[in-house]
Design an enzyme around this catalytic site. Structure first.
Site, PDB file in Angstrom:
ATOM      1  N   ARG A 132       0.852  -1.190   0.000  1.00 53.60           N
ATOM      2  CA  ARG A 132       0.000   0.000   0.000  1.00 53.60           C
ATOM      3  C   ARG A 132       0.887   1.239   0.000  1.00 53.60           C
ATOM      4  O   ARG A 132       1.808   1.348   0.809  1.00 53.60           O
ATOM      5  CB  ARG A 132      -0.900   0.002   1.239  1.00 53.60           C
ATOM      6  CG  ARG A 132      -1.873   1.175   1.306  1.00 53.60           C
ATOM      7  CD  ARG A 132      -2.642   1.143   2.623  1.00 53.60           C
ATOM      8  NE  ARG A 132      -3.476  -0.048   2.735  1.00 53.60           N
ATOM      9  CZ  ARG A 132      -3.826  -0.606   3.896  1.00 53.60           C
ATOM     10  NH1 ARG A 132      -3.398  -0.093   5.030  1.00 53.60           N
ATOM     11  NH2 ARG A 132      -4.600  -1.677   3.906  1.00 53.60           N
ATOM     12  N   ARG A 201      -1.241   6.886   9.598  1.00 53.61           N
ATOM     13  CA  ARG A 201      -1.437   6.367   8.240  1.00 53.61           C
ATOM     14  C   ARG A 201      -1.488   7.528   7.244  1.00 53.61           C
ATOM     15  O   ARG A 201      -1.130   8.662   7.559  1.00 53.61           O
ATOM     16  CB  ARG A 201      -2.720   5.543   8.197  1.00 53.61           C
ATOM     17  CG  ARG A 201      -2.761   4.360   9.183  1.00 53.61           C
ATOM     18  CD  ARG A 201      -1.804   3.241   8.805  1.00 53.61           C
ATOM     19  NE  ARG A 201      -1.959   2.057   9.643  1.00 53.61           N
ATOM     20  CZ  ARG A 201      -2.807   1.064   9.438  1.00 53.61           C
ATOM     21  NH1 ARG A 201      -3.658   1.113   8.423  1.00 53.61           N
ATOM     22  NH2 ARG A 201      -2.850   0.013  10.244  1.00 53.61           N
ATOM     23  N   LYS A 283      -3.198   1.757  14.847  1.00 51.08           N
ATOM     24  CA  LYS A 283      -3.233   2.669  13.702  1.00 51.08           C
ATOM     25  C   LYS A 283      -3.779   4.024  14.119  1.00 51.08           C
ATOM     26  O   LYS A 283      -4.534   4.138  15.094  1.00 51.08           O
ATOM     27  CB  LYS A 283      -4.099   2.076  12.597  1.00 51.08           C
ATOM     28  CG  LYS A 283      -5.574   1.999  12.950  1.00 51.08           C
ATOM     29  CD  LYS A 283      -6.407   1.405  11.842  1.00 51.08           C
ATOM     30  CE  LYS A 283      -6.265  -0.096  11.782  1.00 51.08           C
ATOM     31  NZ  LYS A 283      -7.264  -0.708  10.858  1.00 51.08           N
ATOM     32  N   LYS A 285      -5.346   7.736  12.286  1.00 51.53           N
ATOM     33  CA  LYS A 285      -5.800   8.288  11.013  1.00 51.53           C
ATOM     34  C   LYS A 285      -6.178   9.759  11.164  1.00 51.53           C
ATOM     35  O   LYS A 285      -6.837  10.137  12.134  1.00 51.53           O
ATOM     36  CB  LYS A 285      -6.999   7.484  10.489  1.00 51.53           C
ATOM     37  CG  LYS A 285      -6.634   6.031  10.191  1.00 51.53           C
ATOM     38  CD  LYS A 285      -7.801   5.236   9.656  1.00 51.53           C
ATOM     39  CE  LYS A 285      -7.367   3.811   9.303  1.00 51.53           C
ATOM     40  NZ  LYS A 285      -8.476   3.001   8.755  1.00 51.53           N
ATOM     41  N   CYS A 501     -14.761  -2.897   0.218  1.00 51.03           N
ATOM     42  CA  CYS A 501     -13.377  -3.311   0.459  1.00 51.03           C
ATOM     43  C   CYS A 501     -13.059  -4.512  -0.433  1.00 51.03           C
ATOM     44  O   CYS A 501     -13.968  -5.131  -0.995  1.00 51.03           O
ATOM     45  CB  CYS A 501     -13.184  -3.662   1.931  1.00 51.03           C
ATOM     46  SG  CYS A 501     -14.035  -5.188   2.423  1.00 51.03           S
ATOM     47  N   CYS A 507      -7.921 -11.055   1.314  1.00 53.75           N
ATOM     48  CA  CYS A 507      -7.909 -10.485   2.663  1.00 53.75           C
ATOM     49  C   CYS A 507      -8.089 -11.589   3.702  1.00 53.75           C
ATOM     50  O   CYS A 507      -9.084 -12.317   3.664  1.00 53.75           O
ATOM     51  CB  CYS A 507      -8.995  -9.429   2.831  1.00 53.75           C
ATOM     52  SG  CYS A 507      -9.022  -8.726   4.499  1.00 53.75           S
ATOM     53  N   CYS A 547     -15.926  -7.848   6.513  1.00 52.61           N
ATOM     54  CA  CYS A 547     -15.740  -8.112   7.936  1.00 52.61           C
ATOM     55  C   CYS A 547     -16.094  -6.844   8.702  1.00 52.61           C
ATOM     56  O   CYS A 547     -16.342  -5.794   8.097  1.00 52.61           O
ATOM     57  CB  CYS A 547     -14.301  -8.554   8.216  1.00 52.61           C
ATOM     58  SG  CYS A 547     -13.112  -7.201   8.358  1.00 52.61           S
ATOM     59  N   CYS A 551     -13.222  -1.070   6.662  1.00 49.71           N
ATOM     60  CA  CYS A 551     -12.304  -0.346   5.781  1.00 49.71           C
ATOM     61  C   CYS A 551     -13.030   0.549   4.775  1.00 49.71           C
ATOM     62  O   CYS A 551     -12.516   1.600   4.399  1.00 49.71           O
ATOM     63  CB  CYS A 551     -11.398  -1.331   5.044  1.00 49.71           C
ATOM     64  SG  CYS A 551     -10.246  -2.199   6.132  1.00 49.71           S
TER      65      CYS A 551
END
Length: 691
Positions: A132, A201, A283, A285, A501, A507, A547, A551
């Site tokens: 990514r 991120r 993470k 953001k 996603c 994934c 899931c 995302c």
């Protein structure tokens, strides 16, 4: 109504509903990273002056270790012993095995990569890696786009994936090719550093290349925040380009803010002055935007930064919002999606110091024992915004000013042709679920290379071609249309705002389909619209994830599908078109083949009982889930009416039946297929006329 209004109430409603009980946690107070001195945090009264004091708080590294050892997650121990995200990844990359071990899997995330395997293959796992990129504001220089296009063909699966955070994902890279691919990206003005892992991120900002002061200031601020929070210890360049640092010069204000330790934010003797050995608990953001422009889903971020201007459009400062986040865990009500809430206002010269203070507050106090609760939203939910603000002010060195009033938010896609304001044009292109492949990929490559265009990626998985001369508009429009990249008025409105996603097959977290299932979901929703009498130009925001990690931000959708079993979804309702309200769970375990049983009554009653111009999300919130559930439970189907064969399109029954036969072969209705044919024909005719 001000844009910030009702956010606190919305979050309070969510919190009351799930009955949260989150234990306290002592942050970094449980250990002493090797090579760093132990220091105690000393808080002093905060100055309300606008001047920046020199030393209100003594330096903070790792606070004194208590007598009892606080539990830490396995990932925290891996980070501690990694020599700043190097070991054992550096050794694992040298082995002949196609995969890497568990510790290296955790570390390679910081380098911008995840290990994956095709979950649909039988007879052993075929390992590969997803890379990514990190592109603040979604900016992609011409050289980098062409490089990514080449790498997808040479080392990936032949497609590029545009993400919901304005980056590329490159799937299918073999371990033996990782260094070649990484170094190619670095040498083409790109990076994957920090695109994944427990650190900041990619920083979002509106992708539109407007030559306006507020937009340019927002984008420059996003660039500066990204630079401020970029790791400094060199592990990325050591691993992929043999220690060669290929970086542009940083603005002096970024260097000054990073090095400033007036208020105890830094590890003074560490290669990572902000992150230390442990980086962040999870993470992190950040999104930056301008008033009204919610193209970035600003309230879903750990920090939302909004430019505030004066009457002449000159940027003066920023409103800050904190505590947003999407991820949750099924059947664990103490995990939840959350909207960011107002923290306060800062003058423009202080933004980097304020952001750093927020990050350090999370670094020092976010939970490191259980990663399900490690995001900053749980810290704020546990403490409350007042305590959180007070602690951040200790690291910031002053009080936050009250937030400024802002106008209502709007979702802006920037699709189609627009004036940049500098004499050039930009063209926003819709890409279903962000997947660039086949003829679309080849045509984009041809246009971007031929006209030497830079590119912007949007948070809605779309792409913008920038800096187009007016004389190029006609040939570019024609080439795009021939590749299926149509102007937005020729794309189904349901598709324009939908997101999904990747989910299966790569994934590892996917429970069911998302990207591959979205085309069928949208066709079926369109068919339901037609069945209940909704017009073609009406739409709802639909998002799907395989899931509960969220995302594609399904918890902000008017209609969200969240995978909760094989071919099964939770259905979330109540988001709004401008992404300012959080959705709630309406139904669980809805099988994919039963979607119409739920959607037909919902859309039928929306059509008949909505108020003037009331969106689907607002309608579901006003009516309430109890009534919605009653309608679904008692649904007997739309009352049958005498067939009309859709006389607006079909003048005779024979034509309708022939079109219907062809449509069924494509899993479409006759009306859908006819509309596609008409729109494509109209687009071709328009292009030939030079529009």
């Amino acid at each position: 109504m001000a844009a910030a209004a009702s956010l606190g109430a919305a979050n309070t409603a969510v919190l009351k509903e799930v009955k949260i009980e989150i234990g306290s946690f002592d942050g970094l107070r449980s250990w002493n990273p090797v090579g760093l001195s132990r220091r105690r945090v000393n808080f002093y009264p905060v100055s309300s002056s606008t001047s920046r004091p020199n030393s209100l708080i003594k330096a903070v590294s790792t606070p004194v270790k208590p007598e009892t050892e606080t539990k830490r997650s396995k990932v925290e121990i891996i980070k501690e012993h990694s020599n700043f995200i190097r070991y054992p990844l550096n050794e694992e990359l040298l082995t002949d095995a196609p995969n890497i071990n568990e510790s290296a899997i955790q570390l390679i995330k910081f380098h911008g990569s995840y290990q994956q395997y095709n979950r649909e293959e039988r007879g052993g796992r075929s390992y590969s890696f997803m890379l990514r990129t990190k592109n603040p504001c979604g900016k992609v220089p011409n050289k980098l786009y062409l490089t990514m296009d080449d790498l997808a063909d040479q080392f990936g699966i032949g497609t590029l994936r545009l993400t919901t955070r304005q980056t590329f994902q490159l799937h299918g890279v073999l371990k033996k090719n990782l260094k070649t691919v990484m170094s190619s990206i670095v040498h083409s003005m790109g990076s994957t550093l920090g695109a994944c892992g427990d650190l900041n991120r990619n920083v979002l900002a509106p992708a539109a290349p407007f030559a306006r002061k507020d937009y340019q200031f927002a984008q420059q601020t996003a660039d500066n925040i990204a630079a401020l929070l970029t790791p400094q210890s060199g592990f990325y360049y050591d691993m992929w380009v043999d220690g060669e640092k290929i970086m542009s010069a940083e603005p002096p204000e970024v260097v000054k803010a990073r090095n400033d330790n007036s208020h105890g934010t830094n590890f003074p003797d560490s290669p990572e002055p902000i992150y230390g050995t442990q980086f962040l608990p999870r993470k992190f953001k950040i999104a930056v935007t301008v008033p009204t422009d919610n193209s970035v889903d600003v309230l879903t971020n750990d920090i939302g930064v909004v430019v505030v201007t004066d009457a002449d459009g000159e940027p003066q400062g920023f409103n800050l919002y904190v505590g947003g986040g999407m991820g949750r865990t099924h059947r664990l009500e103490t995990t939840f999606p959350r909207l960011a809430e107002p923290l306060g206002y800062v003058p423009k010269e202080d933004i980097l110091y304020a952001v750093k203070a927020i990050v350090v507050t999370q670094r020092e106090n976010g939970r490191r024992d259980d990663r399900k609760y490690s995001r900053m939203k749980y810290l704020i939910s546990s403490w409350g915004i007042e305590k959180f603000r007070s602690v951040v002010e200790q690291y910031y060195g002053r009080k936050f000013e009250p937030s400024r009033e802002l106008p209502e938010w709007e979702f802006k896609s920037y699709l189609g042709w627009h004036e940049q304001g500098d004499g050039g044009l930009f063209c926003g292109l819709h890409v279903d679920s962000g997947r660039v492949g086949g003829k679309m990929k080849a045509t984009l490559r041809e246009i971007i290379e031929k006209y030497n265009l830079d590119v912007r990626l949007t948070p809605n998985q779309n792409i913008i071609l920038c800096g187009i001369r007016k004389a190029w508009k006609h040939p570019i429009t024609t080439a795009l249309a021939q590749a299926g990249l149509l102007q937005p008025k020729y794309v189904d409105p349901l598709n324009l705002t939908a997101m999904a996603c990747p989910a299966f097959p790569l994934c590892p977290l996917a429970i069911t389909e998302a990207e591959r299932g979205m085309p069928d979901i949208l066709k079926r929703v369109r068919a339901v619209f037609e069945k209940v009498g909704l017009k073609y130009n009406e739409s709802v925001v639909i998002r799907a994830t395989g899931c509960p990690n969220g995302c594609a931000r399904p918890y902000m959708a008017e209609l969200g599908f969240v995978g909760d079993g094989p071919n099964s979804y939770q259905i979330w309702l109540g988001g709004t078109p401008n992404q300012t309200s959080i959705a709630r769970t309406f139904m669980n375990k809805v099988k994919i083949h039963d979607l119409e049983k739920v959607l037909e009554p919902l859309f039928y009653y929306w059509k008949r009982k909505r108020q003037s111009k009331e969106s689907f999300g607002d309608f579901t919130n006003r009516v309430g889930f109890e009534m919605l559930q009653e309608w679904v439970d008692k649904w007997d189907g739309v009352v049958a009416t005498r067939p009309t064969y859709n006389l607006r399109l079909f003048t005779d029954k024979d034509t309708y039946e022939k079109m219907d036969e062809l449509a069924k072969l494509q899993n479409k209705t006759a009306h859908q297929l006819a509309m596609e044919v008409i729109r494509n024909y109209a687009a071709t005719q328009q292009n030939e006329k030079g529009e």
